[in-house]
Design a protein around this motif. Structure first.
Motif, PDB file in Angstrom:
ATOM      1  N   ASP A 136     -40.247  31.812  61.364  1.00  0.00           N
ATOM      2  CA  ASP A 136     -41.707  31.927  61.504  1.00  0.00           C
ATOM      3  C   ASP A 136     -42.284  30.666  62.146  1.00  0.00           C
ATOM      4  O   ASP A 136     -43.143  30.747  63.018  1.00  0.00           O
ATOM      5  N   TYR A 167     -41.111  41.779  63.406  1.00  0.00           N
ATOM      6  CA  TYR A 167     -41.977  40.608  63.381  1.00  0.00           C
ATOM      7  C   TYR A 167     -43.351  41.037  63.887  1.00  0.00           C
ATOM      8  O   TYR A 167     -43.455  41.968  64.691  1.00  0.00           O
ATOM      9  N   GLU A 227     -44.348  30.476  65.612  1.00  0.00           N
ATOM     10  CA  GLU A 227     -45.688  29.889  65.691  1.00  0.00           C
ATOM     11  C   GLU A 227     -45.736  28.761  66.716  1.00  0.00           C
ATOM     12  O   GLU A 227     -46.768  28.522  67.330  1.00  0.00           O
TER      13      GLU A 227
END
Ligand code: PLP
Length: 391
Positions: free
Chosen positions: A341, A15, A345
């Motif tokens: 994701d 990542y 975030e």
């Protein structure tokens, strides 16, 4: 990131996140952003990041005697073996440094047991479809997912994987060549799939009736992850061999293979070894982890598990929640990668296993952080696209 991309073999899909420091269940990236961690470095950081008492135990050993080799006796490894045996009913332990090595040791012992008792007859180890047992050639061969095999043929012979159905297993056993069954009670990499406890018990009976060894791969499910020290303890069976690693030392490389009555003395002098295995610092870390894994913490694992399941199974965009203890798989309507994701975030680190989100938080994650993080996961899974609430 640039250095890594230039000089490190690109075998990992990472990542876009560089982690710098952590405390408990919070970890900070290079820009100073703080995340709630629901991954524990893949079920390794059992007590979270840099737990103060764990650090103290590890540091005390580090500054006393960091390594000796297995030519000599050291106290931490001996005490750790004692603890593992007292708490599991197993009889003897071999130490290594990783899950794959713990399984290699189990496989070698099973081969040797078969050779001692059924010379030239039993050379087959039966594993299950969708399993994961490691990346060495033998443990790859044991892994029942052909996607891991391609490009590395020929693999070590003597393995066959089958469906988790007692009929299929019986058909293979009838050929008379089976030395051992190797199973994960919960398939972690396979998508957090819990084996049917009835199947596990049938398999254990079949093994006992035919003097076939039952090996439980508890590399991911050990160290209290499922709410008991080992996941097999939920099923009522006693394996002949148990392999474990990931969370055992709370963040240092340590593998252990535990042997029961039948197999305790199979590996005699010279039959197996490891230079680093049983390293005193890693063993001190594990002794501390075990001292913390008491009934209170294990009950807490159960209640946190129930909270996660209750909250998520009724959440929008979530199809199914699987797993036991703090090993949770979540099938979402949105693709898992998108949800992961969105979580990141919003300040929460989660993992993937197959097409599922996988949660493996530290067992001692504080309730407020857990609740906040699970809210974020639920929002991220919501396919209506409602913005995930920031942390
Ligand atoms: C992670 C894992 C392994 C491999 O462990 P390594 O430490 O990466 O070698 C083996 N079996 C299971 C069930 C695992 O989850």
């Amino acid at each position: 990131m640039d250095l890594d991309r230039t000089y490190v073999v690109p075998s990992y899909r990472r990542y876009p996140l560089e982690l710098v420091c952590g405390r408990g269940s919070e970890v900070t990236d290079r820009d100073g952003r703080v995340y709630i961690d629901l991954g524990s470095g893949l079920a390794v950081n059992t007590l979270g990041f840099s737990d103060p008492a764990w650090c103290e135990a590890v540091t005390a050993q580090l500054t006393t005697l960091q390594h000796s080799s297995n030519l000599y006796f050291t106290k931490p490894a001996a005490q750790l073996a004692e603890q593992l045996c007292l708490r599991s009913g197993m009889k003897k332990v071999f130490f290594s440094n990783s899950g794959a090595e713990a399984n290699e040791c189990a496989i070698k012992a099973a081969r040797k047991y078969a050779e001692l008792h059924y010379p030239g007859q039993r050379d087959l180890i039966v594993t299950l479809r969708n399993s994961f047992h490691g990346r060495t050639l033998a443990t790859l061969a044991a892994t029942g997912q052909s996607s891991f095999h391609q490009e590395f043929l020929p693999l070590t012979p003597g393995f066959e994987s089958c469906e988790p159905s007692i009929e299929h297993v019986c058909n293979i056993v009838e050929k008379g060549q089976v030395a051992a069954f190797l199973i994960e009670i919960v398939q972690g990499e396979g998508g957090v799939v819990v084996l049917d406890p009835a199947f596990v018990r049938q398999l254990a009976s079949l093994a006992a009736e035919n003097d076939i060894l039952l090996i439980a791969d508890e590399v991911q499910t050990g160290a209290g992850r499922t709410g008991k020290l080992f996941a097999y303890m939920h099923t009522g069976i006693t394996p002949d061999i148990v392999s474990t690693a990931k969370g055992l030392s709370g963040g240092l490389p340590l593998g252990a293979t535990l042997f029961g009555e039948k197999t305790a003395d199979v590996l005699g002098p010279g039959s197996h070894g490891s230079t680093f295995g049983g390293n005193p610092v890693a063993a001190a870390g594990a002794l501390h982890v075990l001292s913390r894994l008491d009934d209170d913490l294990l009950h807490e694992v159960e209640s946190k598990s129930a909270y996660i399941r209750d909250t998520l199974s009724s959440a929008r965009g979530i199809i199914a929640v699987t797993g036991i203890g703090l090993m949770i798989g979540i099938k979402t309507v949105r693709p898992a990668a998108l949800v992961i994701d969105a979580c990141r975030e919003a300040g929460v680190i989660v993992l993937q296993a197959k097409d599922r989100i996988r949660l493996l938080p530290a067992l001692n994650i504080p309730w407020p952080l857990l609740k906040k993080a699970i809210r974020v996961v639920a929002d991220a899974a919501d396919e209506t696209g409602k913005a995930a609430s920031g942390v």
